[in-house]
Design a protein around this motif. Structure first.
Motif, short mmCIF file in Angstrom:
data_model
loop_
_atom_site.label_atom_id
_atom_site.label_comp_id
_atom_site.label_asym_id
_atom_site.label_seq_id
_atom_site.Cartn_x
_atom_site.Cartn_y
_atom_site.Cartn_z
N HIS A 146 0.88 -1.28 -0.17
CA HIS A 146 0.28 0.08 -0.07
C HIS A 146 0.83 1.42 0.17
N GLU A 147 0.74 1.80 -0.86
CA GLU A 147 1.62 3.36 -1.13
C GLU A 147 0.84 4.41 -0.88
N ILE A 148 1.43 5.37 0.05
CA ILE A 148 0.90 6.59 0.11
C ILE A 148 1.22 7.65 -0.81
N THR A 149 0.10 7.94 -1.55
CA THR A 149 0.69 9.07 -2.80
C THR A 149 0.13 10.51 -2.54
N GLU A 150 -0.89 10.69 -1.53
CA GLU A 150 -1.17 11.93 -1.36
C GLU A 150 -1.41 12.32 0.14
N ILE A 151 -1.07 13.51 0.60
CA ILE A 151 -1.35 14.17 2.04
C ILE A 151 -2.22 15.45 1.70
N LEU A 152 -3.67 15.34 1.99
CA LEU A 152 -4.32 16.44 1.83
C LEU A 152 -5.05 16.96 3.14
N PRO A 153 -5.34 18.03 3.44
CA PRO A 153 -6.32 18.45 4.60
C PRO A 153 -7.70 17.49 4.68
N GLY A 154 -7.79 17.43 5.90
CA GLY A 154 -8.81 16.38 6.40
C GLY A 154 -10.14 16.55 5.63
N GLU A 155 -10.48 17.95 5.36
CA GLU A 155 -11.70 18.23 4.87
C GLU A 155 -12.01 18.15 3.43
N ALA A 156 -10.75 17.58 2.77
CA ALA A 156 -10.83 17.57 1.28
C ALA A 156 -11.65 16.23 0.82
N GLU A 157 -12.15 15.44 1.73
CA GLU A 157 -12.96 14.09 1.45
C GLU A 157 -14.20 14.14 2.36
N GLU A 158 -15.39 13.92 2.39
CA GLU A 158 -16.58 14.01 3.02
C GLU A 158 -16.16 12.87 4.11
N SER A 159 -15.57 11.82 3.70
CA SER A 159 -15.35 10.58 4.78
C SER A 159 -14.12 10.79 5.86
#
Ligand SMILES: Cc1cc2nc3c(=O)[nH]c(=O)nc-3n(C[C@H](O)[C@H](O)[C@H](O)COP(=O)(O)OP(=O)(O)OC[C@H]3O[C@@H](n4cnc5c(N)ncnc54)[C@H](O)[C@@H]3O)c2cc1C
Length: 453
Positions: free
Chosen positions: A230-243
């Motif tokens: 499992h590769e981590i490809t992106e780190i975004l702020p929490g609010e980027a996705e509903e879940s």
């Protein structure tokens, strides 16, 4: 295994299952306060600190099965120390360190020397070196001096003879793929001071994988998950996705063989994949501290080349300590760990691992020059050894991302993210000792973030 209640706990995501990532995850999981998951892009855990079985030979993925400072360094404190003292107490899972048979050896002009302690080395060299050693040990170098213009070799030449410096430099070449003239003086002084005050090198029982298996067992016991491939490809702020909107971070995870990432929420991240990797996955929504991007861009990862030999049981040199090969153009030295841990080779055989730095980007020709070096310097090699494989370690993957002395920060200025591993080795601590020296503070910082979340 006891059941662990995860509901409502803050979520810590560890990116990378190298020894730095796994030990950070184990520290977090042992608190019982967090929901801990490790994501690893490879299909195995341990990164450059594990091994693969090749007809009974435990061929390393990187580390030559050595714990540089044995039972007195930060790695032993972290792995084997009692929990009341900040250690993981992995002896409970069978993790054990076995002493090498010598503090260090030297093979020079066909003659072999062995020392049982650091003091045993001094008679090999002119008296001037023993007389000046206290000046090296007393030099203030607990912290980097900063803005240094003098390299380590130039500084040492004021106190020591060339043959003594060459011996120490061969060790540096072997251990960290760098020569003294490639490092700031304060780094070299601190490395030597730490080596002087520490133990002889030890070898983990079962090799590096013995440590990784212990870490995995501990993580399992404390309810943490290790997800391979499992590769981590992106780190975004929490609010980027509903879940993930209730979380500080929204992390993109790509499973091997799948095109699109899935999204995962996290309250804190421990990153074991190196600064370039972290910065390339971090969205522009996060402000990175001034100067960090430039420092990372200007930091060149170092490389190395290692040969593995199958040896018969008739070899005349029967020590597991690091043997320096001073004066060679490329190779720094070798170890035969099977004299302390016979389980690393089939019965009646031994395994020798060499290491050399890479002065020239043409890795192919460096390999053949290194091979020539070895057959010339080790008189018994052609009669008793057979080459099993050669490994090259270069550019950024996945270790030696920042050379010793680069002093890249564990904190890039983003609350809730800390780096661990090769990229952030503590000043003057080599290899896994450097990794262990930084894990507790990284874990403390992300714990504080989660406790305040
Ligand atoms: C030839 C050689 C010999 C060495 N010998 C020794 C020795 O004898 N003793 C010693 O103490 N040290 C030794 N070292 C150094 C030691 O191997 C390293 O310091 C150590 O293994 C690095 O550990 P790490 O935690 O930085 O993680 P790494 O081993 O670098 O692992 C990082 C992991 O993170 C994963 N990763 C990276 N990015 C992502 C992402 N985006 N998503 C998911 N996963 C990701 C990688 O796949 C990798 O598995 C040696 C190194 C080399 C090259």
């Amino acid at each position: 295994m006891h059941e662990v209640e995860l509901v409502g706990k803050s979520k810590a995501v560890v990116i990378g299952a190298g020894v730095g990532g796994l030990s950070s995850a184990a520290q977090l999981a042992q608190t019982g306060k967090y929901d801990v998951s490790v994501y690893e892009r490879m299909s195995f855990a341990g990164g450059r600190f594990t091994q693969h079985d090749h007809d009974g030979f435990q061929i390393p993925t990187g580390a030559v099965h050595m714990i540089p400072h044995g039972c007195k360094g930060p790695f032993a404190d972290l792995l084997l120390g009692k929990r009341s003292k900040g250690g993981l107490d992995l002896g409970r899972h069978g993790v054990e360190f076995l002493p090498t048979t010598k503090f260090a050896c030297q093979l020079k002009d066909g003659s072999l020397y062995g020392a049982d302690s650091v003091y045993g080395i001094l008679p090999w060299f002119p008296m001037k070196n023993a007389l000046n050693l206290p000046r090296l040990l007393a030099k203030r170098a607990k912290r980097p001096w900063g803005n240094e213009t003098e390299d380590g070799r130039t500084w040492l030449k004021r106190l020591f003879t060339d043959d003594f410096i060459d011996f120490l430099d061969a060790f540096s070449n072997f251990a960290i793929s760098l020569r003294f003239d490639q490092m700031p003086a304060s780094t070299v002084i601190r490395i030597l001071q730490n080596s002087f005050w520490s133990d002889r090198p030890y070898i983990p029982k079962g090799g590096c994988k013995g440590v990784i298996d212990g870490l995995k067992a501990d993580l399992k016991q404390h309810g943490a998950r290790v997800k391979l491939s499992h590769e981590i490809t992106e780190i975004l702020p929490g609010e980027a996705e509903e879940s993930t909107k209730e979380k500080r971070f929204c992390i993109g995870v790509r499973r091997r063989g799948r095109e699109n990432p899935t999204w995962l929420g996290a309250d804190a991240i421990v990153h074991n994949g190196g600064h370039p990797n972290l910065l390339s996955s971090l969205s522009d929504d996060f402000e990175v501290a001034e100067g960090v991007r430039e420092q990372v861009a200007n930091t060149q990862a170092v490389g190395g080349i290692g040969f593995v030999f199958d040896l018969d049981d008739e070899i005349p040199h029967r020590d597991s300590g690091v043997t320096m090969l001073p004066n060679l153009d490329r190779v720094g030295g070798y170890v035969i760990p099977t004299f302390s841990e016979p389980g690393l080779a089939p019965e009646g055989r031994h395994m020798m691992i060499t290491h050399q730095y890479v002065p020239d980007p043409s890795v192919k020709s460096e390999i053949s020059k290194g091979r020539d070096d070895l057959y010339e310097a080790i008189p018994w090699l052609s009669d008793h050894g057979e080459e099993l494989c050669v490994h090259t370690y270069h550019r950024n993957w996945p270790c030696n991302r920042a050379p010793q002395g680069a002093e890249l920060p564990a904190d890039i200025g983003v609350e809730g993210i800390r780096l661990v591993g090769d990229g952030v080795k503590g000043h003057g601590w080599m290899m896994v000792e450097g990794i262990a020296a930084n894990v507790p503070s990284a874990v403390r910082d992300v714990s504080r973030t989660m406790d305040g979340a």
